[in-house]
Design a protein around this motif. Structure first.
Motif, mmCIF file in Angstrom:
data_model
loop_
_atom_site.group_PDB
_atom_site.id
_atom_site.type_symbol
_atom_site.label_atom_id
_atom_site.label_comp_id
_atom_site.label_asym_id
_atom_site.label_seq_id
_atom_site.Cartn_x
_atom_site.Cartn_y
_atom_site.Cartn_z
ATOM 1 N N ARG A 221 39.134 38.327 40.382
ATOM 2 C CA ARG A 221 38.021 38.112 39.455
ATOM 3 C C ARG A 221 37.944 39.329 38.538
ATOM 4 N N LEU A 237 47.852 36.560 28.131
ATOM 5 C CA LEU A 237 46.407 36.729 28.272
ATOM 6 C C LEU A 237 45.972 37.985 27.531
ATOM 7 N N TYR A 269 50.035 33.720 34.226
ATOM 8 C CA TYR A 269 48.711 33.574 34.820
ATOM 9 C C TYR A 269 48.006 32.335 34.260
ATOM 10 N N TYR A 271 43.739 30.987 34.085
ATOM 11 C CA TYR A 271 42.415 31.588 34.254
ATOM 12 C C TYR A 271 41.330 30.539 34.103
ATOM 13 N N TYR A 280 35.696 36.193 34.642
ATOM 14 C CA TYR A 280 36.766 35.198 34.653
ATOM 15 C C TYR A 280 37.499 35.275 35.989
ATOM 16 N N LEU A 282 41.267 34.913 37.618
ATOM 17 C CA LEU A 282 42.699 34.900 37.317
ATOM 18 C C LEU A 282 43.455 34.365 38.523
#
Length: 735
Positions: A221, A237, A269, A271, A280, A282
């Motif tokens: 997180r 990202l 990744y 998310y 967020y 991940l």
């Protein structure tokens, strides 16, 4: 790729512990235990060699400094926080240019960044924090507390997402700082462990999977404190301020390295948004078939990170013939790929300042080093060219916009395959020699703002087989490109003490010169006429033939002739001719120099002296030279009654008559042992008068006079009594 430089948070380490609980009594794996015994010290032998060891930045290292024979750090030559400059024992400067700052400013003082962690005790916990960096990473011995990164107003915290099954906090005993204070090892379970370490713009993490553990998903997180997390078209990202377009940080693409480096894999990744601009989740998933593949040799190392975005001194981008491009990716591609078509990489160096280097000849070498990420065993040749297409930027470059087929024909190449790299300490780093390109940037023959192009061979790009190589970009959390430039710290010159000298035939003298700085380089000589002049390596010249000649001295330094000077030598005869009126006859043809009404000069049969004055010449001996006047032609049209003289032009490629006000009218007339004469020019280098075979036009050619000379260059000067030409000459020359 400066646009999206990373805020290096070790994501994976938070991810590691989302599903594992480490027993307090667990032992470190052998490879990590060994790290605890590493001594953070410089061998005494290196310290003895490097009296300035305290001024060597960590990113270069003492071993490199000793091997390269660096004698001091040149901070005054470092013009940005991305540069390091040294000088070696031979006076050569070496500039290292990085894609990220390797220095920072604290209280007005510029300091070198290090990757060391300092230890603090707070509230019964041990805290680890960046010791020398303005990008500050902080975490505790309990990884569940999260990893916090601070840079100015940017504040990001990454925490593991505890699973329902394993929700207990990790205990302090699970953190093992390395002896060199540059990493901390955490143990979640025997099959899975990892390291947290700093990067220059944040920090990195390594997840170590010792065996097929059965788990392939890791969750964390991230708290962004007002930053928006978003993903570009290529899966990168990024983090940006709300309402801003420019990213201030990015999550580095995760890469899995196998134990043998033969089946590495790039991952992506995913998310989920919990609270926009604040929180967020991940998620990293390792493909199950990849983990079970027999070619996946354990232990695995999964690397990722988050780093602060900074204006980079190195920018790079992949352009694809059948797809778009991304300047924010952590990877670069070269070759041919399914769905992407032909892939090429553009790279440029906006942080490189060549202005202080006086000349391209002072650039000794230049190289750019890139790291192969996936290390496939199949070899592919990668070529590096100077790019000559359109100006480009990371954010907008595309196949259609840059003119991708515009590049220099010359190139350097490397065969890229598993284990074929050549950089010390990492066999998968490849160094490309771009010396000629860097010199072209300095001279202006290439444009530094367009940079270089990496491409596969034409046979690969036009072939039907997909093959490519994947390199780390300037956005990668590690393995970033680096430019190394070596240039001379001095601009040596050589100059003659005198650039014009006069000497008499059969005499010798020393040509004095000065090299600045003294003792630098090697001397070479160029003699315009080795028959007329003999020259020793020390610069002693002996004159043999009258005429005008030149000697050039050249200074060879660091592989180039960097300075040239010229001395002009006029050699006078020991015996010349007295002033008087002559007919001038060539011994080879028996013909006489004849002045023509159109101001040309020919060789013709002898005419009676009393007929006209076209074959009569008044030779005026002026001491060092003679002037030869025509007694049959005046320049009445342009200069009234001006006398016409025998002359040539600057290049010495013709003879002619011109009025006495003209240039190049001075001659050296030498009387030989048998009464023959040789006529050399006094002002034009290395030229003498001769007959041109059967042609009626005399010419000037290189002075050659020795025992083997021909009658073409020999002349008879036949004196004429003054009374015999009185009818043909106006009388301005006294009888």
């Amino acid at each position: 790729m400066s646009k999206y430089k990373c805020l290096s948070v070790c994501l994976i380490f938070s991810l590691i512990f989302s599903g594992f609980f480490a027993p307090a009594e667990a032992a470190l794996p052998e490879s990590q235990a060994a790290q605890r015994t590493v001594q953070d010290s410089v061998p005494l032998t290196l310290q003895d060699k490097l009296f300035f060891v305290e001024d060597i930045p960590e990113i270069v290292g003492t071993e490199t400094a000793a091997a390269e024979l660096y004698t001091r750090r040149l901070r005054e030559e470092e013009r940005s926080l991305n540069e390091i400059v040294f000088r070696d024992t031979s006076g050569v400067n070496t500039l290292y240019l990085y894609s990220f700052p390797v220095k920072y400013v604290e209280n007005g003082e510029i300091k070198d960044k290090t990757l060391e962690l300092e230890t603090l005790e707070r509230g019964g916990k041990t805290l680890y924090r960046s010791a020398d960096n303005d990008v500050v990473t902080t975490f505790s011995d309990q990884i569940s507390d999260g990893i916090h990164l601070q840079h100015g107003e940017i504040s990001i915290t990454l925490k593991p997402e505890p699973s329902v099954k394993n929700s207990a906090l990790l205990k302090a005993e699970t953190a093992f700082p390395a002896a060199d204070r540059k990493s901390v090892a955490f143990l979640a379970d025997q099959p899975v462990s990892g390291n947290v370490s700093l990067t220059y713009m944040g920090f990195s993490q390594e997840l170590l999977i010792q065996e097929r553990a059965g788990q392939n998903e890791f969750v964390s997180r991230i708290y962004t404190n007002g930053l928006e997390l978003y993903q570009d078209d290529f899966g990168q990202l990024l983090l940006r301020g709300a309402g801003d377009d420019a990213a201030v940080a990015y999550v580095c693409d995760p890469v899995v390295f196998t134990a043998d480096n033969r089946n590495n894999r790039l991952l992506t990744y995913t998310y989920e948004t919990v609270v926009p601009n604040e929180e967020y989740i991940l998620r990293l998933t390792l493909p199950a078939d990849y983990l079970a593949d027999e070619s996946t040799v354990y232990p695995l190392s999964v690397n990722s990170g988050i780093e602060i975005n900074t204006n980079g001194s190195i920018e790079d981008v992949t352009i694809n013939s059948s797809a778009g491009s991304s300047g924010s990716s952590g990877s670069l591609y070269v070759g041919k790929r399914s769905s992407f078509g032909i892939s090429r990489t553009l790279m440029k160096f906006p942080g490189l300042n060549l202005a202080p280097i006086e000349s391209e000849l002072l650039i000794i070498s230049a190289s750019v080093e890139i790291r192969d990420l996936l290390c496939e065993s199949e070899a592919m040749t990668v070529n590096c060219h100077a790019f000559t297409g359109n100006t480009w930027s990371e954010s907008s470059a595309s196949w259609s916009s840059v003119s991708p087929n515009s590049y220099a024909s010359s190139y350097t190449s490397r065969s890229v395959s598993y284990g074929s790299g050549n950089a010390a300490g990492d066999s998968q780093r490849y160094s490309f020699d771009i010396t000629s390109i860097a010199r072209g940037w300095k001279s202006g023959s290439y444009d530094k703002n367009k940079g270089i192009l990496f491409k596969a061979a034409n046979a690969v790009e036009s072939g039907g087989t997909y093959i490519n190589k994947t390199f780390a970009s300037s956005n990668h959390s590690g393995y970033r490109p680096c430019l190394k430039l070596e240039y001379s710290s001095i601009s040596p010159t050589v100059t003659f003490a005198a650039r014009e000298i006069t000497m008499t035939a059969r005499n010798s003298r020393q040509l004095d010169y000065t090299v600045t700085p003294a003792g630098v380089g090697l001397i070479s000589w160029v003699n315009s006429n080795s028959t007329a002049l003999s020259l020793t390596q020390s610069g002693e010249v002996t004159a043999h033939l009258p005429g005008r000649y030149s000697v050039a001295i050249m200074l060879y330094y660091n592989g180039f002739y960097v300075s040239v000077d010229t001395c002009y030598i006029t050699v006078l005869p020991q015996t010349s001719v007295p002033s008087g009126v002559y007919k001038i006859q060539n011994q080879y043809m028996g013909y006489y120099l004849t002045a023509k009404p159109n101001a040309s000069v020919t060789l013709e049969y002898g005419l009676p002296v009393g007929r006209d004055g076209s074959q009569l010449w008044f030779v005026e001996n002026c001491g060092n030279f003679c002037i030869i006047y025509s007694l049959g032609i005046y320049d009445r049209v342009t200069h009234g009654e001006k006398e016409m003289v025998f002359s040539t032009n600057l290049s010495g490629n013709m003879v002619q008559l011109y009025n006495e006000t003209g240039n190049y009218k001075k001659w050296i007339i030498t009387r030989g042992n048998l009464g023959e004469c040789y006529i050399s020019h006094y002002e034009v280098v290395n030229k003498g008068l001769q007959a041109n075979g059967a042609s009626s036009i005399p010419i000037l050619s290189s002075v050659i006079q020795n025992t083997q000379d021909t009658e073409e260059i020999r002349w008879n000067l036949i004196p004429i009594e003054a009374s015999s030409f009185n009818n043909y000459y106006g009388g301005s020359i006294e009888k």
